[in-house]
Enzyme design. Structure first.
Site, short mmCIF file in Angstrom:
data_model
loop_
_atom_site.label_atom_id
_atom_site.label_comp_id
_atom_site.label_asym_id
_atom_site.label_seq_id
_atom_site.Cartn_x
_atom_site.Cartn_y
_atom_site.Cartn_z
CG ASP A 195 41.51 32.57 37.28
OD1 ASP A 195 42.75 32.67 37.24
OD2 ASP A 195 40.82 33.05 38.20
CG ASN A 213 32.65 37.93 43.61
OD1 ASN A 213 33.63 37.26 43.93
ND2 ASN A 213 32.28 38.09 42.35
CG HIS A 261 35.76 35.36 42.21
ND1 HIS A 261 35.66 36.37 41.27
CD2 HIS A 261 37.00 35.51 42.75
CE1 HIS A 261 36.79 37.05 41.24
NE2 HIS A 261 37.61 36.57 42.13
CD GLU A 305 32.75 36.17 39.02
OE1 GLU A 305 33.13 35.96 40.19
OE2 GLU A 305 32.96 37.24 38.44
C1 F6R Z 1 43.17 35.01 40.01
C2 F6R Z 1 42.04 34.36 40.68
C3 F6R Z 1 41.07 35.17 41.47
C4 F6R Z 1 41.77 35.87 42.65
C5 F6R Z 1 40.76 36.68 43.48
C6 F6R Z 1 41.45 37.49 44.57
O1 F6R Z 1 43.88 34.09 39.24
O2 F6R Z 1 41.87 33.19 40.56
O3 F6R Z 1 40.05 34.35 41.92
O4 F6R Z 1 42.40 34.93 43.45
O5 F6R Z 1 40.04 37.53 42.67
O6 F6R Z 1 42.27 38.45 43.98
P1 F6R Z 1 43.34 39.27 44.85
O7 F6R Z 1 44.31 38.27 45.36
O8 F6R Z 1 43.98 40.22 43.86
O9 F6R Z 1 42.59 39.92 45.93
#
Ligand code: F6R
Length: 241
Positions: free
Chosen positions: A67, A136, A138, A143
């Site tokens: 992403d 959340n 995701h 989302e």
């Molecule tokens: C980032 C991604 C997001 C993160 C998620 C958790 O490339 O794919 O889905 O893995 O938001 O983020 P952290 O690890 O910063 O808590």
């Protein structure tokens, strides 16, 4: 889903790095899809060190973007690309030609999504997905309530926009994300889901123990037959099993 709980984030990272190392040694031309964000940072450090000490050649590995924030260029230190370049692509000396990343500043983002979907098909699917979990629920930028099959642009929910600011030196506009789709990700041959820290405990419990639903995209990973959740004690604190 196989759930492993470790006493510290360092042990989670070590175990995850070992799994990835074993995988890339068994398939030197594997296609990997790696999350950015805080969760895998330590894993990449251990993986880079293990690759170096074992003399593993990573020159044939391929990487595809999970992403990216729409409109954030790869030169921005908060972009997923920048983070991955610094923490893993650079340390593993991955040839740029083997890195297939979303250009989230492209004028035609639909074409960009199609391009990435096509690359995955040409490379015969993702071998290893390493994902973090959003507060959340995701996965990538799939989302809650909005997961789609293939790569797509999505409006980011307010929590994602708010939490995402932590990656940026200056306030960034994070309204949209470009992401691989959930169905595509579920076709990965191996899925590793990482979560550490108390903040993740509630969503980890929901994702791993409550019903599988689009409302918590991470819960959909439980339908995969080769998926592993690697958690520290804090992230696993609310699991009942
Ligand atoms: C980032 C991604 C997001 C993160 C998620 C958790 O490339 O794919 O889905 O893995 O938001 O983020 P952290 O690890 O910063 O808590």
């Amino acid at each position: 889903m196989d759930i492993a709980v470790f006493s510290t984030p360092a042990l989670v990272a070590q175990a995850t790095a070992n799994k990835i190392l074993a995988f890339i040694q068994s398939k030197p031309n594997a296609l990997l899809c790696l999350a950015g964000g805080d969760s895998p940072r330590l894993t990449y450090q251990y993986l880079a060190a293990a690759v170096k000490s074992s003399g593993t050649n990573c020159g044939r590995l391929q990487f595809v973007s999970l992403d990216e924030w729409v409109g954030i260029p790869p030169t921005n230190t908060g972009s997923c690309f920048y983070f991955l370049q610094e923490t893993i692509f650079g340390p593993l000396a991955i040839p740029p030609v083997n890195i297939h990343f979303f250009n989230s500043s492209a004028t035609d983002l639909t074409a960009e999504c199609n391009r990435i979907d096509k690359i995955i098909a040409q490379l015969q699917g993702i071998d290893v997905l390493l994902a973090g979990i959003g507060l959340n629920g995701h996965i990538g930028f799939n989302e809650p309530g909005l997961p789609q099959a293939s790569a797509h642009v999505t409006e980011l929910d307010s929590l994602t926009q708010q939490v995402g600011q932590k990656y940026f030196e200056q306030n960034a506009s994070l309204q949209y994300g470009i992401t691989q789709g959930m169905a595509q990700l579920l076709q990965s041959k191996t899925i590793l889901l990482l979560a550490t820290g108390t903040k993740k405990a509630a969503i980890v419990q929901q994702a791993l123990e409550e019903k599988m639903t689009d409302a918590v995209p991470a819960s959909l990973l439980r339908q995969h037959s080769n998926a592993f959740a690697l958690l520290d004690r804090e992230a696993a604190a609310l699991l009942t099993q």
